[in-house]
Design a protein around this motif. Structure first.
Motif, PDB file in Angstrom:
ATOM      1  N   MET A   1       0.837  -1.220   0.000  1.00  0.00           N
ATOM      2  CA  MET A   1       0.000   0.000   0.000  1.00  0.00           C
ATOM      3  C   MET A   1       0.858   1.250   0.000  1.00  0.00           C
ATOM      4  N   ASP A   2       2.059   1.099   0.479  1.00  0.00           N
ATOM      5  CA  ASP A   2       3.036   2.172   0.386  1.00  0.00           C
ATOM      6  C   ASP A   2       3.161   2.639  -1.040  1.00  0.00           C
ATOM      7  N   ASP A   3       3.159   1.585  -1.862  1.00  0.00           N
ATOM      8  CA  ASP A   3       3.234   1.789  -3.299  1.00  0.00           C
ATOM      9  C   ASP A   3       2.201   2.822  -3.756  1.00  0.00           C
ATOM     10  N   LEU A   4       0.974   2.607  -3.331  1.00  0.00           N
ATOM     11  CA  LEU A   4      -0.135   3.458  -3.755  1.00  0.00           C
ATOM     12  C   LEU A   4       0.061   4.902  -3.286  1.00  0.00           C
ATOM     13  N   SER A   5       0.439   5.073  -2.046  1.00  0.00           N
ATOM     14  CA  SER A   5       0.566   6.457  -1.570  1.00  0.00           C
ATOM     15  C   SER A   5       1.782   7.142  -2.181  1.00  0.00           C
ATOM     16  N   THR A   6       2.855   6.385  -2.468  1.00  0.00           N
ATOM     17  CA  THR A   6       4.014   6.983  -3.144  1.00  0.00           C
ATOM     18  C   THR A   6       3.619   7.450  -4.541  1.00  0.00           C
ATOM     19  N   ILE A   7       2.947   6.517  -5.240  1.00  0.00           N
ATOM     20  CA  ILE A   7       2.519   6.864  -6.595  1.00  0.00           C
ATOM     21  C   ILE A   7       1.612   8.085  -6.569  1.00  0.00           C
ATOM     22  N   ARG A   8       0.740   8.121  -5.600  1.00  0.00           N
ATOM     23  CA  ARG A   8      -0.198   9.238  -5.467  1.00  0.00           C
ATOM     24  C   ARG A   8       0.562  10.549  -5.252  1.00  0.00           C
ATOM     25  N   ARG A   9       1.509  10.514  -4.313  1.00  0.00           N
ATOM     26  CA  ARG A   9       2.265  11.720  -3.992  1.00  0.00           C
ATOM     27  C   ARG A   9       3.031  12.219  -5.230  1.00  0.00           C
TER      28      ARG A   9
ATOM     29  N   ALA B   1       2.549  11.495  -8.442  1.00  0.00           N
ATOM     30  CA  ALA B   1       1.715  11.919  -9.578  1.00  0.00           C
ATOM     31  C   ALA B   1       1.114  13.297  -9.312  1.00  0.00           C
ATOM     32  N   LEU B   2       0.521  13.484  -8.124  1.00  0.00           N
ATOM     33  CA  LEU B   2      -0.116  14.783  -7.834  1.00  0.00           C
ATOM     34  C   LEU B   2       0.927  15.891  -7.734  1.00  0.00           C
TER      35      LEU B   2
ATOM     36  N   ALA C   1       4.658  20.307 -19.781  1.00  0.00           N
ATOM     37  CA  ALA C   1       5.050  19.584 -18.564  1.00  0.00           C
ATOM     38  C   ALA C   1       3.841  18.866 -17.965  1.00  0.00           C
ATOM     39  N   LEU C   2       2.685  19.513 -18.064  1.00  0.00           N
ATOM     40  CA  LEU C   2       1.464  18.914 -17.523  1.00  0.00           C
ATOM     41  C   LEU C   2       1.131  17.617 -18.275  1.00  0.00           C
ATOM     42  N   ASP C   3       1.326  17.662 -19.580  1.00  0.00           N
ATOM     43  CA  ASP C   3       1.033  16.478 -20.381  1.00  0.00           C
ATOM     44  C   ASP C   3       2.014  15.353 -20.033  1.00  0.00           C
ATOM     45  N   ALA C   4       3.275  15.739 -19.790  1.00  0.00           N
ATOM     46  CA  ALA C   4       4.265  14.721 -19.400  1.00  0.00           C
ATOM     47  C   ALA C   4       3.844  14.070 -18.078  1.00  0.00           C
ATOM     48  N   ALA C   5       3.307  14.885 -17.153  1.00  0.00           N
ATOM     49  CA  ALA C   5       2.839  14.349 -15.875  1.00  0.00           C
ATOM     50  C   ALA C   5       1.663  13.386 -16.082  1.00  0.00           C
ATOM     51  N   ARG C   6       0.787  13.752 -17.025  1.00  0.00           N
ATOM     52  CA  ARG C   6      -0.364  12.876 -17.314  1.00  0.00           C
ATOM     53  C   ARG C   6       0.118  11.530 -17.864  1.00  0.00           C
ATOM     54  N   VAL C   7       1.058  11.594 -18.802  1.00  0.00           N
ATOM     55  CA  VAL C   7       1.561  10.358 -19.399  1.00  0.00           C
ATOM     56  C   VAL C   7       2.261   9.499 -18.346  1.00  0.00           C
ATOM     57  N   ALA C   8       3.034  10.152 -17.448  1.00  0.00           N
ATOM     58  CA  ALA C   8       3.779   9.406 -16.421  1.00  0.00           C
ATOM     59  C   ALA C   8       2.848   8.627 -15.501  1.00  0.00           C
ATOM     60  N   ALA C   9       1.627   9.186 -15.272  1.00  0.00           N
ATOM     61  CA  ALA C   9       0.703   8.495 -14.378  1.00  0.00           C
ATOM     62  C   ALA C   9      -0.296   7.616 -15.138  1.00  0.00           C
ATOM     63  N   LEU C  10      -0.927   8.214 -16.165  1.00  0.00           N
ATOM     64  CA  LEU C  10      -2.072   7.532 -16.783  1.00  0.00           C
ATOM     65  C   LEU C  10      -1.770   6.986 -18.184  1.00  0.00           C
ATOM     66  N   GLY C  11      -0.572   7.271 -18.708  1.00  0.00           N
ATOM     67  CA  GLY C  11      -0.212   6.779 -20.045  1.00  0.00           C
ATOM     68  C   GLY C  11      -0.087   5.263 -20.070  1.00  0.00           C
ATOM     69  N   LYS C  12       0.182   4.733 -21.241  1.00  0.00           N
ATOM     70  CA  LYS C  12       0.260   3.270 -21.421  1.00  0.00           C
ATOM     71  C   LYS C  12       1.201   2.608 -20.430  1.00  0.00           C
ATOM     72  N   LYS C  13       2.353   3.314 -20.197  1.00  0.00           N
ATOM     73  CA  LYS C  13       3.333   2.741 -19.268  1.00  0.00           C
ATOM     74  C   LYS C  13       3.350   3.514 -17.965  1.00  0.00           C
TER      75      LYS C  13
ATOM     76  N   LYS D   1      -7.107   7.298  -9.693  1.00  0.00           N
ATOM     77  CA  LYS D   1      -7.141   7.721 -11.094  1.00  0.00           C
ATOM     78  C   LYS D   1      -8.029   8.962 -11.245  1.00  0.00           C
ATOM     79  N   GLY D   2      -9.203   8.902 -10.607  1.00  0.00           N
ATOM     80  CA  GLY D   2     -10.126  10.041 -10.670  1.00  0.00           C
ATOM     81  C   GLY D   2      -9.517  11.287 -10.060  1.00  0.00           C
ATOM     82  N   GLU D   3      -8.821  11.081  -8.933  1.00  0.00           N
ATOM     83  CA  GLU D   3      -8.200  12.205  -8.244  1.00  0.00           C
ATOM     84  C   GLU D   3      -7.170  12.890  -9.151  1.00  0.00           C
ATOM     85  N   ILE D   4      -6.342  12.043  -9.805  1.00  0.00           N
ATOM     86  CA  ILE D   4      -5.311  12.603 -10.697  1.00  0.00           C
ATOM     87  C   ILE D   4      -5.974  13.335 -11.865  1.00  0.00           C
TER      88      ILE D   4
END
Ligand code: PHE
Length: 366
Positions: A1-9, A11-12, A23-35, A64-67
């Motif tokens: 679950m650490d994983d989830l909160s790290t990813i959350r921190r 990404a946001l 830069a915003l688009d790069a952030a979107r791809v880093a979180a929600l893109g294919k990889k 995902k919704g939050e991001i």
């Protein structure tokens, strides 16, 4: 679950720190893109046991919704500040004095055309134009100059290659072909049949093989044509006397009507204006000398018939004059060739203000 909160921190944080839309688009791809990191979590769901998958899946979806919401918010904040920056940068100081621009001048030929329009407009004439490249019929034949007529040699014609249908073509040697074009016009014929009168001036370029101080291969003429059932030679005289006096701005300017010959008018007259020379300077007005300025006459019955009108019903007069020539006389310009040199110094000297429209009441020339 650490994983989830790290990813959350992460990404946001990336969304929050994006300084521009790229830069915003790069952030979107880093979180929600294919990889992306969140996409990776989604993929990992398949390996979990069903109960775990439901619980963990809901949390990933929420993340995902939050991001997505954060992306949207950051995007509108960025565009608002981009617009604000643009508005601030592109502010125009309307109180600055304008850069001085050189003011252009009207060429004497344009000026004289405006003066012609002012004077003849006042007399009820309208304005017509015709083509510079003319067929032999309109330039000559319609005007009572048949193919073998010696008068064709009066005009040093530029002949052009014939049209595909064999029609011989010329650069018009005078504006008179537009007389024929006007009389042949259906609207004009209807107007005449209804008892109206035709009054038209036709300015334009004309061409003859000639080149010296007072002749150029291209020059300008203005044609006049008046036609109805009653117009006679007296009207021709009155019209031209009024015109010349108005144009040269000399109220008692004497005119001399000299018998002449043109194939398309009968009788014909050349018109001279009074002038005198003092110390080599020309003065226009009553004097001991004369200057020829135009050709005129009563429209020849053959021309009227050639244009599909009945010469037993219609009559009128026509005249033709050189615009360049009357401009030279009125404004004391000696060499016609200078009209076409496009020398800015010459134009600045002889040019006219484009802001003062010539009129009979407000003044014609300067
Ligand atoms: N077309 C004649 C020329 O160029 C001038 C003219 C026009 C004479 C109309 C009579 C009538 O010399």
């Amino acid at each position: 679950m650490d994983d989830l909160s790290t990813i959350r921190r992460e990404a946001l944080g990336a969304v929050e720190q994006a300084a521009d839309l790229a830069a915003l688009d790069a952030a979107r791809v880093a979180a929600l893109g294919k990889k992306g990191s969140v996409t990776g979590l989604m993929k990992a769901l398949g390996a979990l046991a069903p109960a775990e998958r439901r619980e963990f899946g809901a949390r990933v979806n929420q993340l995902k919704g939050e991001i997505e919401t954060a992306l949207e918010a950051r995007k509108s904040a960025l565009s608002a500040s981009a617009l604000a920056a643009k508005l601030a940068n592109e502010r125009i100081d309307v109180s600055l004095p304008p850069r001085p621009e050189g003011q252009g001048t009207l060429h004497p030929i344009g000026q004289v055309m405006d003066e012609l329009a002012a004077i003849f407009g006042e007399m009820g004439f309208s304005w017509a134009e015709g083509p510079d490249i003319e067929d032999d019929w309109h330039n000559f034949t319609a005007l009572n100059i048949p193919p073998d007529h010696p008068a064709r040699q009066m005009q040093d014609t530029f002949y052009l290659p014939s049209r595909a249908d064999g029609t011989p073509m010329v650069l018009r040697t005078h504006t008179s072909p537009v007389q024929a074009r006007t009389m042949l016009d259906e609207g004009v014929q209807r107007m005449l049949a209804d008892g109206g009168s035709l009054r038209v001036i036709i300015p334009g370029r004309t061409f003859r093989i000639d080149n010296d101080a007072t002749h150029t291969p291209m020059f300008h003429q203005v044609e006049g044509l008046v036609l109805d059932r009653t117009t006679h030679m007296g009207h021709l005289k009155g019209c031209l006397v009024d015109f010349c006096r108005a144009f040269f701005e000399v109220d008692d300017l004497p005119l001399r009507f000299r018998p002449s010959y043109f194939p398309f008018t009968e009788p014909s007259a050349e018109v001279d204006i009074g002038c005198s020379w003092k110390d080599g300077e020309l003065r226009i007005g009553a004097g001991d000398s004369w200057l020829e300025i135009l050709g005129s006459g009563m429209v020849h019955p053959n021309v009227i018939a050639n244009c599909g009108l009945d010469p037993a019903i219609y009559q009128g007069f026509a005249f033709g004059m050189g615009i360049d020539r009357i401009a030279m006389l009125k404004y004391g310009i000696n060499d016609l060739r200078s009209f076409f040199d496009s020398d800015l110094r010459w134009l600045r000297h002889y040019g006219f203000s484009a802001l003062e429209w010539p009129s009979l009441t407000g003044g014609l020339g300067r």
